[in-house]
Motif scaffolding. Sequence first.
Motif, mmCIF file in Angstrom:
data_model
loop_
_atom_site.group_PDB
_atom_site.id
_atom_site.type_symbol
_atom_site.label_atom_id
_atom_site.label_comp_id
_atom_site.label_asym_id
_atom_site.label_seq_id
_atom_site.Cartn_x
_atom_site.Cartn_y
_atom_site.Cartn_z
ATOM 1 N N PHE A 1 -6.314 -6.205 7.551
ATOM 2 C CA PHE A 1 -6.080 -5.667 8.876
ATOM 3 C C PHE A 1 -7.385 -5.666 9.655
ATOM 4 O O PHE A 1 -8.394 -5.181 9.153
ATOM 5 N N MET B 1 0.350 5.353 -5.559
ATOM 6 C CA MET B 1 -0.066 4.221 -4.733
ATOM 7 C C MET B 1 -1.490 4.368 -4.203
ATOM 8 O O MET B 1 -2.189 3.378 -4.009
ATOM 9 N N PRO C 1 9.276 6.687 1.664
ATOM 10 C CA PRO C 1 7.901 7.109 1.351
ATOM 11 C C PRO C 1 7.052 5.944 0.849
ATOM 12 O O PRO C 1 5.845 5.935 1.053
ATOM 13 N N VAL C 2 7.673 4.971 0.212
ATOM 14 C CA VAL C 2 6.905 3.809 -0.250
ATOM 15 C C VAL C 2 6.350 3.065 0.961
ATOM 16 O O VAL C 2 5.172 2.701 1.005
ATOM 17 N N ALA C 3 7.195 2.889 1.989
ATOM 18 C CA ALA C 3 6.738 2.212 3.196
ATOM 19 C C ALA C 3 5.657 3.025 3.889
ATOM 20 O O ALA C 3 4.631 2.495 4.321
ATOM 21 N N ARG C 4 5.866 4.356 3.965
ATOM 22 C CA ARG C 4 4.891 5.224 4.631
ATOM 23 C C ARG C 4 3.545 5.153 3.937
ATOM 24 O O ARG C 4 2.498 5.095 4.564
ATOM 25 N N TYR D 1 -0.692 -9.270 -3.856
ATOM 26 C CA TYR D 1 -1.440 -8.637 -2.780
ATOM 27 C C TYR D 1 -1.134 -9.335 -1.454
ATOM 28 O O TYR D 1 -1.927 -9.376 -0.544
ATOM 29 N N MET E 1 9.617 -2.517 -5.047
ATOM 30 C CA MET E 1 8.442 -2.667 -4.190
ATOM 31 C C MET E 1 7.182 -2.224 -4.936
ATOM 32 O O MET E 1 6.147 -2.884 -4.872
ATOM 33 N N ILE F 1 1.504 -0.802 9.868
ATOM 34 C CA ILE F 1 2.272 -1.538 8.854
ATOM 35 C C ILE F 1 3.115 -2.637 9.510
ATOM 36 O O ILE F 1 3.290 -3.710 8.948
ATOM 37 N N SER G 1 8.227 -3.052 4.260
ATOM 38 C CA SER G 1 8.046 -1.666 4.683
ATOM 39 C C SER G 1 8.344 -1.530 6.177
ATOM 40 O O SER G 1 8.998 -0.586 6.618
ATOM 41 N N GLY H 1 -9.104 -3.330 4.759
ATOM 42 C CA GLY H 1 -8.207 -2.596 5.661
ATOM 43 C C GLY H 1 -8.852 -2.218 6.974
ATOM 44 O O GLY H 1 -10.045 -2.458 7.217
ATOM 45 N N LEU H 2 -8.055 -1.588 7.817
ATOM 46 C CA LEU H 2 -8.459 -1.212 9.168
ATOM 47 C C LEU H 2 -9.751 -0.399 9.176
ATOM 48 O O LEU H 2 -10.682 -0.688 9.925
ATOM 49 N N GLY I 1 -7.635 0.168 2.468
ATOM 50 C CA GLY I 1 -8.030 -0.844 1.477
ATOM 51 C C GLY I 1 -9.375 -1.497 1.802
ATOM 52 O O GLY I 1 -9.952 -1.288 2.867
ATOM 53 N N TYR J 1 2.488 2.823 1.918
ATOM 54 C CA TYR J 1 1.893 1.491 1.930
ATOM 55 C C TYR J 1 1.042 1.285 3.173
ATOM 56 O O TYR J 1 0.060 0.550 3.149
ATOM 57 N N ALA J 2 1.415 1.950 4.266
ATOM 58 C CA ALA J 2 0.609 1.861 5.481
ATOM 59 C C ALA J 2 -0.814 2.322 5.206
ATOM 60 O O ALA J 2 -1.769 1.739 5.723
ATOM 61 N N TRP J 3 -0.961 3.348 4.365
ATOM 62 C CA TRP J 3 -2.315 3.835 4.041
ATOM 63 C C TRP J 3 -3.065 2.836 3.192
ATOM 64 O O TRP J 3 -4.288 2.750 3.280
ATOM 65 N N VAL J 4 -2.349 2.066 2.357
ATOM 66 C CA VAL J 4 -3.021 1.007 1.593
ATOM 67 C C VAL J 4 -3.628 0.013 2.580
ATOM 68 O O VAL J 4 -4.773 -0.430 2.425
ATOM 69 N N VAL J 5 -2.852 -0.307 3.618
ATOM 70 C CA VAL J 5 -3.331 -1.268 4.618
ATOM 71 C C VAL J 5 -4.536 -0.694 5.378
ATOM 72 O O VAL J 5 -5.487 -1.390 5.694
ATOM 73 N N ILE J 6 -4.498 0.609 5.652
ATOM 74 C CA ILE J 6 -5.566 1.217 6.452
ATOM 75 C C ILE J 6 -6.826 1.434 5.621
ATOM 76 O O ILE J 6 -7.943 1.171 6.067
ATOM 77 N N PRO K 1 0.133 4.966 11.388
ATOM 78 C CA PRO K 1 0.313 4.123 10.200
ATOM 79 C C PRO K 1 1.525 3.197 10.297
ATOM 80 O O PRO K 1 1.487 2.089 9.761
ATOM 81 N N PHE K 2 2.575 3.619 11.018
ATOM 82 C CA PHE K 2 3.746 2.743 11.117
ATOM 83 C C PHE K 2 3.443 1.538 12.005
ATOM 84 O O PHE K 2 3.911 0.428 11.735
ATOM 85 N N LEU L 1 -3.213 -9.395 2.175
ATOM 86 C CA LEU L 1 -3.105 -8.229 3.040
ATOM 87 C C LEU L 1 -4.458 -7.949 3.680
ATOM 88 O O LEU L 1 -5.447 -7.759 2.975
#
Lengths: 257, 341, 279
Positions: free
Chosen positions: A36, C221, C107-110, A225, A217, A23, A233, C122-123, C119, C112-117, A19-20, A34
Amino acid sequence: MRSLGSVLLALVMLFLLGPFVVIVIAGLSSGETLAFPPPGLSLRWVAKVFEVESFRAAFGVSMLLGVGATLVALVLGVPAAYALDRYKVPGGEAVRSIVTAPIIVPGIIVGLALLRFLLVPLGLPVMLGLFLGHTALLIPYAVRIVSASLNNLRVDIEEAAILLGASRAGAFFRIVLPNIRSGIVAAFILGFVTSFNQVPVSLFLSGPGVTTLPIEMLSYMEFNYDPSVAALSALLALLSLAVVVVAERLLGLSRYV
Amino acid sequence: MSDPRFLSLEALTLAYGGSVAVDKLDLAVRRGELIALLGPSGCGKTTTMRAIAGLMEPAGGRIVLDGRDITRVPANKREIGLVFQSYALFPHMSVYDNVAFGLRLRRVEAGELDRRARAAIASVGLTGFEARVPKALSGGQQQRVALARSIVVEPRLLLLDEPLSNLDARLRLEMRSELRRLQRELGITMIYVTHDQAEALALADRIVVMRAGRIEQMGAPEEIYERPASGFVARFMGFENTFGLEGGRLTGSAGAVAYASAVPAGTRALAWRPQGIALGQGAYQGRVLGASYLGQTVEYLLDTSLGPIKAETPAAQTRYANGDTVPFDLPLATAAPLAQP
Amino acid sequence: MFEKRSIGLALVLPAALFVALGFLLPVGLLLAESFRTPAGWSLAYFTTFFADPLNQAVFLRTLRLGLTVTAVCLVVGYAAALAITGLGPAARGRFVGVLILPLMISPVARTYAWVVILGRTGLLNVLVLKLGLSDEPLRILFTETAVFLGLVQLFFPLAVLPLLSALENLPADVVPAARVLGASWLRVFWQIILPLTREGLVVGGTLVFVGSLTAYITPAMLGGSKVLMLETLLYQRVSVANDFVSAGVISVILIVMSIATNVLLRRLAAGRRAGGAHA
């Protein structure tokens, strides 16, 4: 058996670190929204992060809060840990429970309680509320980590220093403090990171104009969005990575987590 | 050896966690004397030493050092040195800084500080090790640093808490004679706490045997070794066979036998070392339960009508086998007459 | 030396007062308020709260997520910890780093990665559409599955780290000793390794379970207002409806569950250990 283990560990790493990577790539998107994989790569959203006024203000609040609350928690926590470890404190176990109590109460409750029964009745400013909440949360960390360092330090070296002519305070500053320095630095780093990343305590305590970065944030992503939160992040993740690597090299931070 | 009361403890009472650890202790130490506080663990010797150092507040009594009552003087103003059992070296400081610590606190001028620190390090044979940290030293070397750190500030009194107990046997002997040499050279008054009677006998001018917070006996090593005053001291000094004496009869755990020799008035018990029992002749008989070959000597465990008796004879003499019945004697000449069993 | 009670007291007092006045007092007042109805002290607010089906659903969902997340973290975490102990010290150090790093990242950044994946664009949906597994994007974000995934990723390290140290503290020779005596690997695991690492399981389990019960960021989130958990419900009640009564009730529930879990699991660990001596 071995290969099964390797496959499992590879999957675990993918799950924890994947996930990192996602991101970071998402933050480097050139697109408007947003998505991917992103349509192309650019630094536009990274640049945007630095231009958003509310992010800059919130970053300032979080830094100030992180440093201030951690310092105060240490100034209060180090003597408390020292006394609980070395001296006969009346009701010692009860006092230790009091000082480490904030760790077991969910942060959101702390925030709500402070808002309703301290800030509103006394009309305290928002920043002070955040500071109180964060400091209370960090005192247990400071006490625990410093206690662990003190436990590994012989008591008789202080007695030796005193017999050589040092005062109690002198023995503490010349003998005890230098030997628990890495514990205190570790407590500072962990305390700062905990405060900087903290959300639940700050939820109810943030107010108009005074918001911490993670809260900002959260509210930004409610209405936008675009990839700027992803970019931010990614920046925060890289910053944490740098802190962890440096701290691990310098003092083996993993011993204190 | 002037000033017979350089240090005096007067009715010193020490309480530890609610119970009395040392009860109304009186003790006088001469200037330049080396005194050993000897006793089993829990006898109050370490507690007494900590009270003298000021690390513990007495529940009663006085401590007078060189004519001044120091009972309420804080530990850092007493100018009393202490060598800890664990050495208690400052882990973050080099050997040199450890030794210089006390001098720096006394704001000794730089040139003199350096001269004195180096002299102290040299006197314990550690020249060349100044820059090392404690972790990089052996146990014996750490012990020497602890000693140098204590003597460099020229304390009025030096206390040593079982200082050799963490060293191996060979080093212990070496450090023992070195301690004695240093003490003579510096003329420093020392109180040496130990549970090892051989150490106390070899080192001390005077031995104070402690038991359950009280002084059991006090005297020169020869006196303690040859003429123990009680069964407790006798057993501590190796008189392993102790029997009560009443009306011309010796009483042991298994029974009593007649004992004809005339004993000094007031004797209520007699004690013999294993070497003091004469095997091969005599009025008594015992059966050999076991024999241990010790090199120079052989030690036998005998079953007698008094109970078990330990006897030791030169290995060159007649040897006995398990089960043999052996005559033996309990000579008054080798016995310690005790006023209390 | 350290007997002077006054000095000890003077040193702890500032911290103790700060926590007592700035933390315990307000939290205590908040909790007490939930038991003080206009009719006097009672549990009326609690019965009202639990009478509402929505609240019941949120409570049960919180429990369900807590239990499933804990179970998955412990089982997979145990396997991972076993695999890590089998590695050399260098590789082991790297894995501990991999486990600790996420704990230090916001944790917000962590999350948010799942939102990207997860959504709509998303991925995961890109993969699903490309592979033709579905004709339209799946709705994963704002479902319980999304919250579950986020929580597992968030708390997985907290399960593995205590297990790892428990496995490393196993007495060095027990496993080879049992093997020499002819025990099969499975038997060694069930009868020797597992009982000796029970403490690690309890510590890890407590951290993950309590963490999941009191999670805010992940449900906020990844679950949104559709998949509420107790903390998100609390925030919603206050921010949307100014409903401090429900907020107080939820606070009591959260604190009671946290403390009860800690106490119960610790008892369990201690009781089993004492019982083991007789068996």
